[in-house]
Design an enzyme around this catalytic site. Sequence first.
Site, mmCIF file in Angstrom:
data_model
loop_
_atom_site.group_PDB
_atom_site.id
_atom_site.type_symbol
_atom_site.label_atom_id
_atom_site.label_comp_id
_atom_site.label_asym_id
_atom_site.label_seq_id
_atom_site.Cartn_x
_atom_site.Cartn_y
_atom_site.Cartn_z
ATOM 1 N N ASP A 1 3.692 9.116 -0.793
ATOM 2 C CA ASP A 1 2.430 8.442 -0.474
ATOM 3 C C ASP A 1 2.154 7.368 -1.516
ATOM 4 O OD1 ASP A 1 0.084 8.016 0.940
ATOM 5 O OD2 ASP A 1 -0.394 10.146 1.039
ATOM 6 N N HIS B 1 0.822 -1.222 0.000
ATOM 7 C CA HIS B 1 0.000 0.000 0.000
ATOM 8 C C HIS B 1 0.850 1.264 0.000
ATOM 9 C CE1 HIS B 1 -4.061 -1.816 0.766
ATOM 10 N NE2 HIS B 1 -3.269 -2.849 0.969
HETATM 11 C C1 GDG Z 1 -2.045 3.808 3.260
HETATM 12 C C2 GDG Z 1 -1.052 4.475 2.305
HETATM 13 C C3 GDG Z 1 -2.787 4.366 0.510
HETATM 14 C C4 GDG Z 1 -8.321 9.855 7.870
HETATM 15 N N1 GDG Z 1 -8.664 10.603 8.936
HETATM 16 C C5 GDG Z 1 -9.903 10.205 9.293
HETATM 17 C C6 GDG Z 1 -10.302 9.197 8.421
HETATM 18 N N2 GDG Z 1 -9.320 9.000 7.557
HETATM 19 C C7 GDG Z 1 -9.385 8.034 6.448
HETATM 20 C C8 GDG Z 1 -9.469 8.740 5.121
HETATM 21 C C9 GDG Z 1 -8.919 7.678 4.186
HETATM 22 C C10 GDG Z 1 -7.930 6.941 5.061
HETATM 23 O O1 GDG Z 1 -8.225 7.264 6.419
HETATM 24 C C11 GDG Z 1 -6.497 7.401 4.804
HETATM 25 O O2 GDG Z 1 -6.087 6.814 3.634
HETATM 26 P P1 GDG Z 1 -4.854 7.384 2.798
HETATM 27 O O3 GDG Z 1 -4.836 6.650 1.527
HETATM 28 O O4 GDG Z 1 -5.017 8.851 2.628
HETATM 29 O O5 GDG Z 1 -3.554 7.182 3.680
HETATM 30 P P2 GDG Z 1 -2.895 6.077 4.702
HETATM 31 O O6 GDG Z 1 -3.662 5.958 5.957
HETATM 32 O O7 GDG Z 1 -1.472 6.513 4.867
HETATM 33 O O8 GDG Z 1 -2.976 4.687 3.905
HETATM 34 C C12 GDG Z 1 -1.796 5.275 1.244
HETATM 35 C C13 GDG Z 1 -3.664 3.617 1.497
HETATM 36 O O9 GDG Z 1 -2.878 2.913 2.457
HETATM 37 C C14 GDG Z 1 -4.561 2.592 0.778
HETATM 38 O O10 GDG Z 1 -3.807 1.716 0.003
HETATM 39 O O11 GDG Z 1 -3.598 5.161 -0.326
HETATM 40 O O12 GDG Z 1 -0.890 5.815 0.311
HETATM 41 O O13 GDG Z 1 -0.153 5.314 3.027
HETATM 42 O O14 GDG Z 1 -9.918 6.776 3.791
HETATM 43 O O15 GDG Z 1 -10.802 9.109 4.872
HETATM 44 N N3 GDG Z 1 -11.511 8.590 8.496
HETATM 45 C C15 GDG Z 1 -12.353 8.997 9.485
HETATM 46 N N4 GDG Z 1 -12.005 9.972 10.365
HETATM 47 C C16 GDG Z 1 -10.804 10.598 10.318
HETATM 48 O O16 GDG Z 1 -10.528 11.488 11.145
HETATM 49 N N5 GDG Z 1 -13.551 8.434 9.584
#
Ligand code: GDG
Length: 457
Positions: free
Chosen positions: A353, A152
């Site tokens: 990322d 990821h």
């Molecule tokens: C890894 C990789 C890759 C965030 N704050 C809250 C919240 N979130 C949710 C977001 C989103 C998820 O968490 C974060 O996903 P990301 O993709 O932005 O980043 P990582 O956590 O670093 O994830 C990344 C991912 O895996 C998937 O393969 O895209 O590159 O680093 O869904 O909405 N959700 C809630 N409250 C929050 O305060 N409910």
Amino acid sequence: MSRLVVVSNRLPSGSTPSGGLVVALQDALADGGLWVGNSNKLTDTPADRLTRHEGGKFTRMSFDLTEEEQRDFYLGYSNSVLWPLCHDRVDLMELLPQYLESYRAVNKRIAKMIARELQPDDRIWVQDYHFLSLGYELRQLGVTQPIGFFLHIPFPGPNAFAALSHGQEVCRWIAAFDLFGLQARRDVSACLQVFRTAKGAELLLNGRMKLEDQIVQVASFPIAIDPEEFARTARNAPTAGLDDAAATIIGVDRLDYSKGLPQRFRAYGHLLDAHPELSGQVALLQIAPPTREAVKAYQDIRDELEQLSGHINGAHATLDWTPIRYIHRSVPRERLAGLYRGARVGLVTPLADGMNLVAKEYVAAQDADDPGVLILSKFAGAAEQLFNGALIVNPHDIAEMAEAMNLALNMPLGERRERYQSMRKVLADKDVAWWREQFLTALSASWQSSQPQMDPA
Ligand code: GDG
């Protein structure tokens, strides 16, 4: 149909609505699938059996870690070696021998527990950097079923990778999978370059690599969301509580040093310095729930952000206007969807990322008639897909990011709609079901091609 076995660090809950990955995989798990994950309970001695959990649409089984394993395998090798390595922060790596030993041992133990549960027709899909050596350990136990892996986070380039003194071993782990899935094309290219440096490795055609008789297919599968579902959630979400007087710029990130938050705050401060007319007209809402707080680098970034936001608010706030609202806790998903929809600008500026799902969620949440603008770092995997619609920025360039914010805040409706439409199409064409099917189809194909060919005679 063969059964799907998913292994990930987080075990989905049986009842409460689950995160993106569970939604992505649940259709494929519907026919009696199995999900194996961490129980998040610490035990005194390492167990040798998985624990079965009741409830949910598929079978769920968990493993426990001991306190020592939590420290050395999880916080140590996974999050203080692999995470910084893959996010271009080799300076933050803590290369302690006990971390690597624990990583090997935990993966070996989990492999043994999983191997007991396997059926002859199973397909195994391993998720993320905690389990890089799991395929290798399963093969050592004689498991011959298809084993795929999806990373990821970004794959490191050869320079960063060289900081691992046991790089050859990591290449051997990777080669044990039938399919090694990555987020973006840049990751595939980095992985192939790294393999070129491994002793005895051969690059074959079309992203296949061979090491010590193991052939692995490397390919990119950009992870996605269900844009329709997210758009619905955003439409029905409560928006009350937003300060309507100011145009909101929103950022949503786990509080992680890879997300470029200090640079983002500085850029916002620069925007306010350079454009005094924006005083009282704009507000940055940064939601940054805590994560991995036991790791020192995460405590440091937290302190830095508190200082920076205090400093910017101190310099610019008025009696009735707070320039930055910085929220260091999690917000419910529905609320988040509404906040995205209400924000004029989505600010997604990581320094590194894998994909970044917030970028996709922000776009999906917009009102098609009056959409906001996405500002996206060129270092997010999502930039390979959304470059036509987003304002692409270099997150190290503070002045450039500030100007992008100004441009976004002043962008005419026609251009906003055009950019939104182009991104919305990518989201619809390549949604999370597409991601899952692409991966599983490629896994079957690469496993088939590695099977001994029947003699036609
Ligand atoms: C890894 C990789 C890759 C965030 N704050 C809250 C919240 N979130 C949710 C977001 C989103 C998820 O968490 C974060 O996903 P990301 O993709 O932005 O980043 P990582 O956590 O670093 O994830 C990344 C991912 O895996 C998937 O393969 O895209 O590159 O680093 O869904 O909405 N959700 C809630 N409250 C929050 O305060 N409910």
